[in-house]
Design an enzyme around this catalytic site. Structure first.
Site, PDB file in Angstrom:
ATOM      1  N   LYS A   1       0.838  -1.201   0.000  1.00  0.00           N
ATOM      2  CA  LYS A   1       0.000   0.000   0.000  1.00  0.00           C
ATOM      3  C   LYS A   1       0.874   1.254   0.000  1.00  0.00           C
ATOM      4  CE  LYS A   1      -3.797  -2.540   2.121  1.00  0.00           C
ATOM      5  NZ  LYS A   1      -4.645  -2.869   3.291  1.00  0.00           N
TER       6      LYS A   1
ATOM      7  N   ASP B   1     -11.093   2.765   4.072  1.00  0.00           N
ATOM      8  CA  ASP B   1     -11.443   1.343   4.014  1.00  0.00           C
ATOM      9  C   ASP B   1     -12.955   1.136   3.917  1.00  0.00           C
ATOM     10  OD1 ASP B   1      -9.420  -0.576   3.932  1.00  0.00           O
ATOM     11  OD2 ASP B   1      -8.927  -0.338   6.058  1.00  0.00           O
TER      12      ASP B   1
ATOM     13  N   GLN C   1      -4.635  -1.875   9.465  1.00  0.00           N
ATOM     14  CA  GLN C   1      -4.624  -3.175   8.800  1.00  0.00           C
ATOM     15  C   GLN C   1      -5.312  -4.219   9.673  1.00  0.00           C
ATOM     16  OE1 GLN C   1      -3.660  -3.640   5.658  1.00  0.00           O
ATOM     17  NE2 GLN C   1      -4.126  -5.822   5.683  1.00  0.00           N
TER      18      GLN C   1
HETATM   19  N1  GUN Z   1      -7.153  -6.970   5.667  1.00  0.00           N
HETATM   20  C1  GUN Z   1      -7.562  -7.631   4.553  1.00  0.00           C
HETATM   21  N2  GUN Z   1      -8.136  -6.766   3.682  1.00  0.00           N
HETATM   22  C2  GUN Z   1      -8.077  -5.548   4.248  1.00  0.00           C
HETATM   23  C3  GUN Z   1      -8.502  -4.257   3.825  1.00  0.00           C
HETATM   24  O1  GUN Z   1      -9.068  -4.043   2.743  1.00  0.00           O
HETATM   25  N3  GUN Z   1      -8.254  -3.248   4.692  1.00  0.00           N
HETATM   26  C4  GUN Z   1      -7.658  -3.433   5.889  1.00  0.00           C
HETATM   27  N4  GUN Z   1      -7.478  -2.382   6.683  1.00  0.00           N
HETATM   28  N5  GUN Z   1      -7.271  -4.613   6.320  1.00  0.00           N
HETATM   29  C5  GUN Z   1      -7.469  -5.674   5.499  1.00  0.00           C
END
Ligand code: GUN
Length: 293
Positions: A53, A120, A97
């Site tokens: 990311k 998110d 995350q």
């Molecule tokens: N863990 C798996 N997919 C995601 C996501 O799209 N966002 C976040 N913050 N954690 C994740």
């Protein structure tokens, strides 16, 4: 049947390229989009995702901050960081995350993120906006990426029967909301680990979205010939012959299913890259909405 392989790597590149000019314009006006990524603990898969990311931000000219906190970080310390990021004018998107360590109350953490910075799309305000079809809300990145793949390949959803396999907050539920929305007009069935006659229900799907996190659960007998199959799963399975001791497989048994369907996403290189591209898009949207006030 010839099967179209839905190339998420290429489609994500197209989606990222479409952001270059909006990012340049925001930056010229003194509003460089900024994303804060928070990782608590040292889950190896989470660390890989977080690094991807941050790298995607760097490549696009989005400002990014990576906060790596030890696994014994307290709930209060994490909330203090969130409050600080909520107040920081250089940050337009905040992401914690998932999954955090078990002593962290993830739902409470999400409720403390300013919904205008919740790229998110997990905050209750944004969950509500998705249900209300309010375009100012943030939609979770993985289901948004699945829709973008369908759109880019010209796969129609209106009037089709979509089966979403999985009911998570991150993928299954928002995926179903997007598909049933007036923008997509699909007829949606949500199935999950407790569903009876799972193969039979999936076999009715024109579009099957697999998001249960069970390696290669979806076999040939789950597939209606000609169906479109989107595999959201990224599962590590032990493989002594692989360089890292594991390999990545989806929720779909690709080699068994691929010959039956009209289109399918590979793992890796399908939905995964789309998730990150949509996070970039949501960060640019947050910056535009916050700076435009
Ligand atoms: N863990 C798996 N997919 C995601 C996501 O799209 N966002 C976040 N913050 N954690 C994740």
């Amino acid at each position: 049947m010839t099967t179209t392989i839905l190339d998420g790597k290429h489609t994500a590149e197209l989606a990222r390229n479409a952001l270059l000019s909006p990012i340049a314009q925001l930056t010229r006006n003194g509003h460089t989009p900024g994303l804060a990524v928070v990782l608590v603990g040292d889950d190896p898969a989470s660390r890989v995702y977080v690094n991807s990311k941050v790298k995607a931000c760097e490549q696009l000219g989005i400002f990014s901050q990576k906060w790596t906190l030890p696994s014994d970080t307290t709930q209060i310390e994490l909330l203090e960081l969130i409050h600080k990021l909520n107040e920081d004018p250089a940050i337009h998107g905040i992401l914690v995350q998932s999954p955090p360590p078990p002593h962290i109350d993830e739902a409470e953490v999400i409720r403390h993120i300013n919904p205008d910075k919740d790229v998110d799309g997990f905050h209750p305000v944004n969950v509500a906006k998705l249900t209300l079809e309010d375009p100012s809300g943030f939609v979770p990145c993985t289901p948004l990426g699945c829709m973008e793949l369908l759109k880019t390949y010209g796969i129609p959803t209106a009037g089709k029967h979509a089966v979403v396999l999985g009911r998570s907050m991150i993928v299954g539920k928002p995926m179903a909301s997007l598909l049933v929305s007036k923008a997509a007009n699909a007829t949606v069935t949500i199935a999950h680990s407790r569903t009876q006659n799972l193969a039979e229900i999936c076999r009715n799907a024109d579009i099957l979205i697999a998001a249960v996190g069970k390696p290669e659960l979806v076999k040939a007998d789950f597939i209606k010939p000609g169906a479109v199959v989107i595999d959201v799963g990224i599962n590590r399975v032990e493989d002594a012959s692989a360089p890292r001791g594991y390999r990545l497989v989806g929720d779909v048994d690709f080699s068994a299913v691929q010959p039956l369907c009209s289109a399918i996403t590979p793992v890796p290189g399908g939905v995964g890259p789309m998730t990150i591209a949509m996070l970039m898009a949501n960060t640019v949207k947050a910056c535009r909405q916050i700076s435009g006030r």
